[in-house]
Design an enzyme around this catalytic site. Structure first.
Site, PDB file in Angstrom:
ATOM      1  N   THR A  27     -14.346 -21.664 -35.223  1.00  7.93           N
ATOM      2  CA  THR A  27     -14.798 -22.039 -36.562  1.00  7.93           C
ATOM      3  C   THR A  27     -15.261 -23.482 -36.531  1.00  7.93           C
ATOM      4  O   THR A  27     -14.493 -24.375 -36.167  1.00  7.93           O
ATOM      5  CB  THR A  27     -13.658 -21.858 -37.575  1.00  7.93           C
ATOM      6  OG1 THR A  27     -13.135 -20.536 -37.472  1.00  7.93           O
ATOM      7  CG2 THR A  27     -14.157 -22.085 -38.984  1.00  7.93           C
ATOM      8  N   LYS A 141      -8.335 -19.036 -28.521  1.00  8.44           N
ATOM      9  CA  LYS A 141      -8.464 -18.577 -29.902  1.00  8.44           C
ATOM     10  C   LYS A 141      -9.057 -17.167 -29.861  1.00  8.44           C
ATOM     11  O   LYS A 141     -10.245 -16.957 -30.028  1.00  8.44           O
ATOM     12  CB  LYS A 141      -9.352 -19.531 -30.711  1.00  8.44           C
ATOM     13  CG  LYS A 141      -9.154 -19.424 -32.222  1.00  8.44           C
ATOM     14  CD  LYS A 141      -9.765 -20.603 -32.936  1.00  8.44           C
ATOM     15  CE  LYS A 141      -9.431 -20.567 -34.423  1.00  8.44           C
ATOM     16  NZ  LYS A 141      -9.968 -21.742 -35.134  1.00  8.44           N
ATOM     17  N   GLU A 174       2.822 -25.025 -33.734  1.00  6.61           N
ATOM     18  CA  GLU A 174       1.648 -25.338 -34.544  1.00  6.61           C
ATOM     19  C   GLU A 174       1.929 -24.972 -35.994  1.00  6.61           C
ATOM     20  O   GLU A 174       3.023 -24.519 -36.341  1.00  6.61           O
ATOM     21  CB  GLU A 174       0.428 -24.574 -34.021  1.00  6.61           C
ATOM     22  CG  GLU A 174       0.601 -23.056 -34.037  1.00  6.61           C
ATOM     23  CD  GLU A 174      -0.483 -22.310 -33.280  1.00  6.61           C
ATOM     24  OE1 GLU A 174      -1.322 -22.966 -32.633  1.00  6.61           O
ATOM     25  OE2 GLU A 174      -0.478 -21.067 -33.324  1.00  6.61           O
TER      26      GLU A 174
END
Length: 273
Positions: A27, A141, A174
């Site tokens: 993204t 990812k 995270e």
């Protein structure tokens, strides 16, 4: 939306990204048509494709498609481009034999402007949902985001905007959609991502730029107790930049801790991060 360079909103039902989550995504922030941190995004996609044993991808073609889509956003101060790469179409079963044409899916989206409000600081929670440890996929990812969906459900059920997530061994990894930095004992730390978690492009840029500025950031195994003993905690991703955390659970971070983030914030404002 572009699918393999063609304007379309449909993809084959036999695509392995749909069937198995067999793919990667990234993204990207776009400012007035300028793609931000493309080099970092590209390198992470390339690493992911290599580790997932993808067939060859035309990275120059992908770069051209990203830049062309970004041009259409030139009037937007901030916008988002999302890239999805899948292994392409295949038959039933896990074998990737015969899958030699990866799919490229590019889409543009409005910028989530609540991130601007977040720059003043946010209150977050410690999530109960854990991340599975899998060194083979750590840092990537991938399209397998079921853990994040469960984390997001937990956040929404608690009416929380973000939350800290640990792995199955109890180490901090995270947030739901961001990486973590803490200032503890006169040292910036960020979780080591050798077992799970996403190695964010903003995380990488912060670390590299901080090093050039003489600010050491250590990748370390972080315990939840470290979060509550830290003088400062902040989150980063490619869209939000660097966001200070005001409160974790009932623990309020001291206002003096904001001074430890001033250098990083000033580098952001100067365009160094």
């Amino acid at each position: 939306m572009l699918i393999n360079g063609i304007k379309s909103t449909t993809i084959a039902a036999t695509d392995r990204g749909l069937a198995y989550g067999d793919g990667l995504f990234s993204t990207i922030k776009v400012e007035y048509g300028r793609v931000q941190l493309w080099g970092y995004h590209l390198q992470r996609l390339q690493l992911g494709a290599q580790r997932l044993f993808f067939p060859d991808i035309d990275w120059l073609l992908l770069t051209d498609e990203v830049e062309s889509l970004a041009v259409s956003l030139v009037k937007e101060p901030e916008a988002v481009i999302k890239i999805i790469l899948t292994r392409g179409t295949g038959g039933r079963g896990y074998s990737s034999d015969g899958c030699d044409s990866p799919s490229r899916i590019l889409s543009s989206h409005p910028f989530p402007h609540f991130y601007q409000e977040w720059q003043k600081g946010i209150d977050i929670i410690l999530c109960q949902q854990r991340l599975a440890i899998n060194p083979q996929l750590a840092g990537l990812k991938t399209l397998n985001r079921l853990e994040q969906i469960l984390i997001k459900h937990e956040l929404e059920s608690q009416q929380a905007v973000e939350g800290i997530v640990c792995d199955n061994d109890g180490y901090v990894i995270e947030a739901c959609s961001a990486n973590i930095f803490i200032y503890l004992d006169n040292q910036w730390l960020t979780p080591k991502l050798d077992g799970c978690g996403v190695a964010g492009v903003k995380r990488r840029q912060v670390m590299e730029s901080a090093k050039k500025a003489g600010i050491a950031i250590l990748e370390s195994k972080i315990k939840t107790a470290d979060l509550f003993n830290a003088q400062a905690l902040c989150l980063t991703n490619a869209l939000m930049g660097l966001v200070p955390v005001r409160q974790l659970q009932s623990h309020r971070y001291p206002l003096s801790g904001l001074s430890f983030m001033q250098k990083l914030q000033s580098l952001l404002q100067e365009g160094d991060l």
